[in-house]
Design a protein around this motif. Structure first.
Motif, PDB file in Angstrom:
ATOM      1  N   GLU A 147       0.865  -1.088  -0.075  1.00 54.34           N
ATOM      2  CA  GLU A 147       0.003  -0.126  -0.013  1.00 54.34           C
ATOM      3  C   GLU A 147       0.832   1.374   0.019  1.00 54.34           C
ATOM      4  OE1 GLU A 147      -3.305   2.065   2.996  1.00 54.34           O
ATOM      5  OE2 GLU A 147      -3.208  -0.144   2.859  1.00 54.34           O
ATOM      6  N   VAL A 148       1.907   1.113   0.793  1.00 50.56           N
ATOM      7  CA  VAL A 148       2.942   2.390   0.959  1.00 50.56           C
ATOM      8  C   VAL A 148       3.514   2.369  -0.554  1.00 50.56           C
ATOM      9  CG1 VAL A 148       4.964   3.167   1.716  1.00 50.56           C
ATOM     10  CG2 VAL A 148       3.276   2.207   3.382  1.00 50.56           C
ATOM     11  N   VAL A 149       3.942   1.532  -1.048  1.00 52.45           N
ATOM     12  CA  VAL A 149       4.657   1.646  -2.207  1.00 52.45           C
ATOM     13  C   VAL A 149       3.680   2.092  -3.558  1.00 52.45           C
ATOM     14  CG1 VAL A 149       5.880   0.530  -4.165  1.00 52.45           C
ATOM     15  CG2 VAL A 149       6.507  -0.013  -2.111  1.00 52.45           C
ATOM     16  N   GLY A 150       2.300   1.489  -3.534  1.00 54.48           N
ATOM     17  CA  GLY A 150       1.521   1.886  -4.424  1.00 54.48           C
ATOM     18  C   GLY A 150       0.875   3.403  -4.393  1.00 54.48           C
ATOM     19  N   PRO A 157       1.261   0.720 -15.937  1.00 56.02           N
ATOM     20  CA  PRO A 157       0.219  -0.074 -16.146  1.00 56.02           C
ATOM     21  C   PRO A 157       0.447  -1.244 -15.264  1.00 56.02           C
ATOM     22  CG  PRO A 157       0.860   0.824 -18.308  1.00 56.02           C
ATOM     23  CD  PRO A 157       1.729   1.237 -17.372  1.00 56.02           C
ATOM     24  N   GLY A 158      -0.528  -1.787 -14.730  1.00 51.37           N
ATOM     25  CA  GLY A 158      -0.476  -2.881 -13.606  1.00 51.37           C
ATOM     26  C   GLY A 158       0.325  -2.496 -12.545  1.00 51.37           C
ATOM     27  N   GLY A 159       0.289  -1.307 -12.196  1.00 47.08           N
ATOM     28  CA  GLY A 159       1.166  -0.909 -10.835  1.00 47.08           C
ATOM     29  C   GLY A 159       0.537  -1.224  -9.735  1.00 47.08           C
ATOM     30  N   ILE A 165       3.480  -7.408  -5.370  1.00 43.01           N
ATOM     31  CA  ILE A 165       4.728  -8.089  -5.690  1.00 43.01           C
ATOM     32  C   ILE A 165       6.009  -7.433  -5.036  1.00 43.01           C
ATOM     33  CG2 ILE A 165       6.430  -8.845  -7.498  1.00 43.01           C
ATOM     34  CD1 ILE A 165       4.021  -9.134  -9.476  1.00 43.01           C
ATOM     35  N   TRP A 166       6.300  -6.125  -5.139  1.00 45.30           N
ATOM     36  CA  TRP A 166       7.125  -5.595  -4.246  1.00 45.30           C
ATOM     37  C   TRP A 166       7.012  -5.608  -2.996  1.00 45.30           C
ATOM     38  CZ3 TRP A 166       9.234  -0.329  -6.929  1.00 45.30           C
ATOM     39  CH2 TRP A 166       9.761  -0.740  -8.210  1.00 45.30           C
ATOM     40  N   GLY A 167       5.689  -5.302  -2.285  1.00 47.22           N
ATOM     41  CA  GLY A 167       5.485  -5.365  -1.038  1.00 47.22           C
ATOM     42  C   GLY A 167       5.907  -6.625  -0.195  1.00 47.22           C
TER      43      GLY A 167
END
Length: 216
Positions: A147-150, A157-159, A165-167
């Motif tokens: 959530e923080v990254v997003g 696109p597809g963020g 995935i990153w989190g």
């Protein structure tokens, strides 16, 4: 006729206050005993009987869950503060990784209680499966970090999917590397932070900030 104890228990917030006191007693035992902390020892520390402890938490799994929420909330607050500090992006990445590692280093017995089963096979509570309960804790950390990254990074696109995935990937990396480091102490904490930051930095260095977010 209502006793003084019963009257106190019926006061607004008395139940929450008592639960907080019991969790503080549990923390003291966990700091001393780590994964071997037992319901008997926690009840004794709190000055109550084990049935009363069960009345508040149900069983060791319920107590574990309450402690996990308590410590995860505090950790997430610290991680968010590191991510939102007024500094360059790489410094904030380093600070966030260091915050996690500093937290498990400062209270290793709490970390081991939350993440590792007791090695005492004779324990009367050996049926308690720490792994069953620690997985949701790590998933929660992964979702919170996603959530923080997003919110902050423009992943195109597809963020939203990539942020998840990153989190989860970053949390998995921090957990695995931190677990290894805490057990073996092969290097200074600063060296581990620098190495993990180098590993993460590639895409983070080039990704822009979201125009509608707080920035990263």
């Amino acid at each position: 006729m209502q006793t003084t104890q019963e009257a106190g228990a019926s006061e607004p917030g008395a139940g929450d206050r008592r639960r907080r006191e019991l969790l503080e007693a549990a923390d003291r035992v966990v700091l001393r005993d780590g994964p071997k902390a037992s319901m008997n020892a926690i009840a004794a520390e709190a000055g109550i009987t084990k049935p009363i402890l069960y009345r508040h938490f149900g069983d060791k799994a319920g107590l574990y869950q309450a402690l996990a929420v308590r410590h995860t909330d505090a950790l997430l607050d610290s991680l968010r503060a590191a991510l939102d500090a007024p500094a360059e992006r790489r410094s904030r990445v380093e600070s966030t990784l260091d915050t996690y590692l500093a937290a498990i280093e400062a209270r290793p017995q709490v970390y081991r209680f939350l993440m590792h089963p007791a090695e005492d096979s004779q324990s009367t509570e050996r049926g308690f499966d720490v792994g069953l309960h620690s997985a949701p804790l790590l998933r929660r950390l992964g979702e919170e970090l996603a959530e923080v990254v997003g919110e902050r990074v423009d992943l195109g696109p597809g963020g939203e999917q990539l942020a998840r995935i990153w989190g989860h990937g970053i949390v998995g990396m921090m957990h695995a590397a931190g677990d290894w480091w805490l057990g073996e102490r092969p290097c200074a904490r600063a060296d581990l932070v620098a190495g993990l930051t180098d590993l993460l930095w590639g895409r983070l260095a080039t990704a822009g900030n979201r125009e509608d977010g707080p920035g990263f």
